[in-house]
Scaffold this active site. Structure first.
Site, short mmCIF file in Angstrom:
data_model
loop_
_atom_site.label_atom_id
_atom_site.label_comp_id
_atom_site.label_asym_id
_atom_site.label_seq_id
_atom_site.Cartn_x
_atom_site.Cartn_y
_atom_site.Cartn_z
N ASN A 127 0.84 -1.19 0.00
CA ASN A 127 0.00 0.00 0.00
C ASN A 127 0.88 1.25 0.00
O ASN A 127 2.07 1.19 0.30
CB ASN A 127 -0.90 0.01 1.24
N ASN A 181 -6.50 -4.16 -9.70
CA ASN A 181 -5.91 -3.36 -10.77
C ASN A 181 -4.39 -3.53 -10.80
O ASN A 181 -3.77 -3.55 -11.86
CB ASN A 181 -6.27 -1.89 -10.61
N CYS A 189 -10.72 0.88 -8.05
CA CYS A 189 -10.26 -0.21 -7.19
C CYS A 189 -10.74 -1.52 -7.79
O CYS A 189 -11.95 -1.75 -7.89
CB CYS A 189 -10.80 -0.03 -5.77
N GLY A 190 -9.81 -2.37 -8.18
CA GLY A 190 -10.16 -3.61 -8.89
C GLY A 190 -10.90 -4.61 -8.03
O GLY A 190 -11.94 -5.16 -8.44
N THR A 191 -10.37 -4.89 -6.82
CA THR A 191 -11.10 -5.82 -5.95
C THR A 191 -12.42 -5.20 -5.52
O THR A 191 -13.39 -5.92 -5.25
CB THR A 191 -10.27 -6.19 -4.69
N CYS A 231 -4.63 -6.79 -4.74
CA CYS A 231 -5.01 -5.59 -5.48
C CYS A 231 -5.35 -6.00 -6.90
O CYS A 231 -4.48 -6.48 -7.64
CB CYS A 231 -3.85 -4.59 -5.46
#
Length: 262
Positions: free
Chosen positions: A66, A77, A199-201, A75
């Site tokens: 992070n 993305n 945010c991908g997730t 993550c």
């Protein structure tokens, strides 16, 4: 002074410092250095830092940090960006399987479009005001009106640190449905401690939560973030969401070198 070579990648505005660490020269326990590299005023600037390392059995290993310098959960993305990075390094061609903190991930890449397989989701908790699930990272999902004017930072921060999440925290997604399977999403990310462009997730969690909440009966969804549109598609079988894929662009922004005192 040490010199670090890096690449900058972004997926729908979620930006990452990518470092080829197959030779294990990066000081990965130096959280202050990682936080400084991610700092947008005093460093390179990014939502996170990702190391590409060797794997015993797979094509490579993804280590994600992070922006605060601490190692993070999965993550989405970032996962798509590391696939594009691995292709650029000629480690992979069009398909890959790699190691990440939440297990194995498969992916395919066609030009700059990466489809990343996410973990199966077996549990979605439904509450009066929100839903909660884990897609490699924990996500709180609340459906709201007038999302463009919604105070994501204040509300997201209050939920992120509040009951029942407290210090461990959660990512917080605010969602407005636009049509049958299109949703506008804004996310407050823990670790970044701010709203990110994507945010991908998070969008993966939103697509599954929307289906679980009967907002849509489709097994794919288009998620409009501040940084662009992502698609999530999945199979739903016996209350399990499987073959979950996160699809969208992942592109190199630039490469560079930075001098560090560490």
């Amino acid at each position: 002074m040490n010199k670090i070579s890096f690449y900058k990648y972004q997926g729908t505005g979620n930006d990452f410092i990518m470092i080829d660490n197959r030779n294990q020269t990066f000081p990965k326990n130096n959280t202050k250095l990682i936080a400084k590299l991610c700092d947008r005023k005093f460093g390179i600037g990014a939502d996170g830092l990702i190391l590409l390392e060797l794997s015993n059995l797979q094509d490579f290993t993804m280590i994600y940090y992070n922006a605060d310098g601490n190692e993070g959960s999965m993550c989405g993305n970032g996962g798509r960006c590391i696939v594009a990075f691995a292709k650029q390094l000629k480690i992979i061609d069009t398909h890959t399987t790699f190691d990440a903190v939440d297990g194995l991930h498969e992916a395919k890449i066609d030009k700059d479009i990466v489809s990343l397989k996410m973990k199966n989701v077996t549990e979605v908790q439904k509450f009066n005001t929100h839903l909660f699930l884990n897609t490699g990272s924990p996500h709180h999902i609340a459906f709201v009106d007038n999302i463009d004017s919604f105070d994501v930072y204040t509300n997201g921060k209050n939920i992120r640190y509040g009951s029942p999440y407290f210090e461990e925290g959660t990512n917080v997604n605010f969602v407005e449905q636009k049509d049958d399977n299109t949703f506008k999403v804004r996310t407050y990310e823990r670790g970044v401690e701010n709203e990110t462009l994507s945010c991908g997730t998070g969008v993966t969690a939103v697509a599954i939560a929307a289906h679980k909440a009967n907002k849509t009966d489709k097994t794919n969804a288009f998620l409009k973030t501040l940084g662009g549109t992502l698609e999530v598609y999945f199979d739903y079988d016996n209350n399990i969401y499987k073959n979950v894929f996160l699809k969208g662009k992942a592109t190199k922004v630039f490469k560079g070198e930075i001098q560090t005192e560490a």
